[in-house]
Design a protein around this motif. Structure first.
Motif, mmCIF file in Angstrom:
data_model
loop_
_atom_site.group_PDB
_atom_site.id
_atom_site.type_symbol
_atom_site.label_atom_id
_atom_site.label_comp_id
_atom_site.label_asym_id
_atom_site.label_seq_id
_atom_site.Cartn_x
_atom_site.Cartn_y
_atom_site.Cartn_z
ATOM 1 N N GLU A 184 0.788 -1.241 -0.177
ATOM 2 C CA GLU A 184 0.027 -0.179 0.098
ATOM 3 C C GLU A 184 0.794 1.276 0.288
ATOM 4 O O GLU A 184 0.598 2.162 -0.717
ATOM 5 N N ALA A 185 1.865 1.435 0.824
ATOM 6 C CA ALA A 185 2.883 2.268 0.858
ATOM 7 C C ALA A 185 3.517 2.710 -0.398
ATOM 8 O O ALA A 185 3.717 3.855 -0.929
ATOM 9 N N LEU A 186 4.052 1.463 -1.022
ATOM 10 C CA LEU A 186 4.844 1.569 -2.329
ATOM 11 C C LEU A 186 3.705 2.096 -3.298
ATOM 12 O O LEU A 186 4.163 2.960 -4.359
ATOM 13 N N ALA A 217 5.406 -6.341 -7.386
ATOM 14 C CA ALA A 217 4.934 -7.442 -7.931
ATOM 15 C C ALA A 217 5.724 -8.489 -7.172
ATOM 16 O O ALA A 217 4.903 -9.513 -6.695
ATOM 17 N N ARG A 218 6.873 -8.172 -6.521
ATOM 18 C CA ARG A 218 7.624 -9.251 -5.867
ATOM 19 C C ARG A 218 6.676 -9.361 -4.418
ATOM 20 O O ARG A 218 6.786 -10.587 -4.060
ATOM 21 N N LEU A 219 6.559 -8.361 -3.867
ATOM 22 C CA LEU A 219 5.932 -8.499 -2.650
ATOM 23 C C LEU A 219 4.262 -8.849 -2.586
ATOM 24 O O LEU A 219 4.167 -9.609 -2.004
ATOM 25 N N LYS A 220 3.700 -8.783 -3.641
ATOM 26 C CA LYS A 220 2.499 -9.401 -3.998
ATOM 27 C C LYS A 220 2.577 -10.901 -4.120
ATOM 28 O O LYS A 220 1.805 -11.655 -3.833
ATOM 29 N N ARG A 221 3.727 -11.354 -5.060
ATOM 30 C CA ARG A 221 4.046 -12.604 -5.179
ATOM 31 C C ARG A 221 4.172 -13.498 -3.601
ATOM 32 O O ARG A 221 3.745 -14.348 -3.322
ATOM 33 N N LYS A 222 5.042 -12.770 -2.842
ATOM 34 C CA LYS A 222 5.300 -13.250 -1.494
ATOM 35 C C LYS A 222 4.221 -13.261 -0.726
ATOM 36 O O LYS A 222 3.809 -14.217 0.076
ATOM 37 N N LYS A 223 3.356 -12.273 -0.851
ATOM 38 C CA LYS A 223 2.070 -12.288 -0.080
ATOM 39 C C LYS A 223 1.104 -13.399 -0.280
ATOM 40 O O LYS A 223 0.417 -14.009 0.345
#
Length: 74
Positions: A34-36, A48-54
């Protein structure tokens, strides 16, 4: 110990603790994403990387929840 709480084995307690940790990490990733997205120039690759990890965390959360609360066909 509270009499309302069912007795949990060490394995079940470990699963509950792991579940709580994963849920916290999932929430932290959500906040980071959200912050990014609100940055003037969002880093789409990082998002995209954070969403994949999530999503990976969510899959693990679902697996642990299935172990803790298995489907019972009545």
């Amino acid at each position: 110990m509270n009499d309302d709480d069912p007795f949990l084995s060490e394995e079940e307690q470990a699963l509950h603790a792991r579940l709580k940790d994963l849920q916290q990490e999932h929430a932290d990733l959500d906040a980071s994403i959200e912050a990014l997205t609100h940055m003037p120039v969002p880093d789409q690759l990082m998002i995209a990387r954070l969403k994949r990890k999530k999503l990976t965390l969510r899959d693990e959360i679902v697996k642990i929840e299935a172990i803790i609360l298995p489907d019972i066909i009545a």
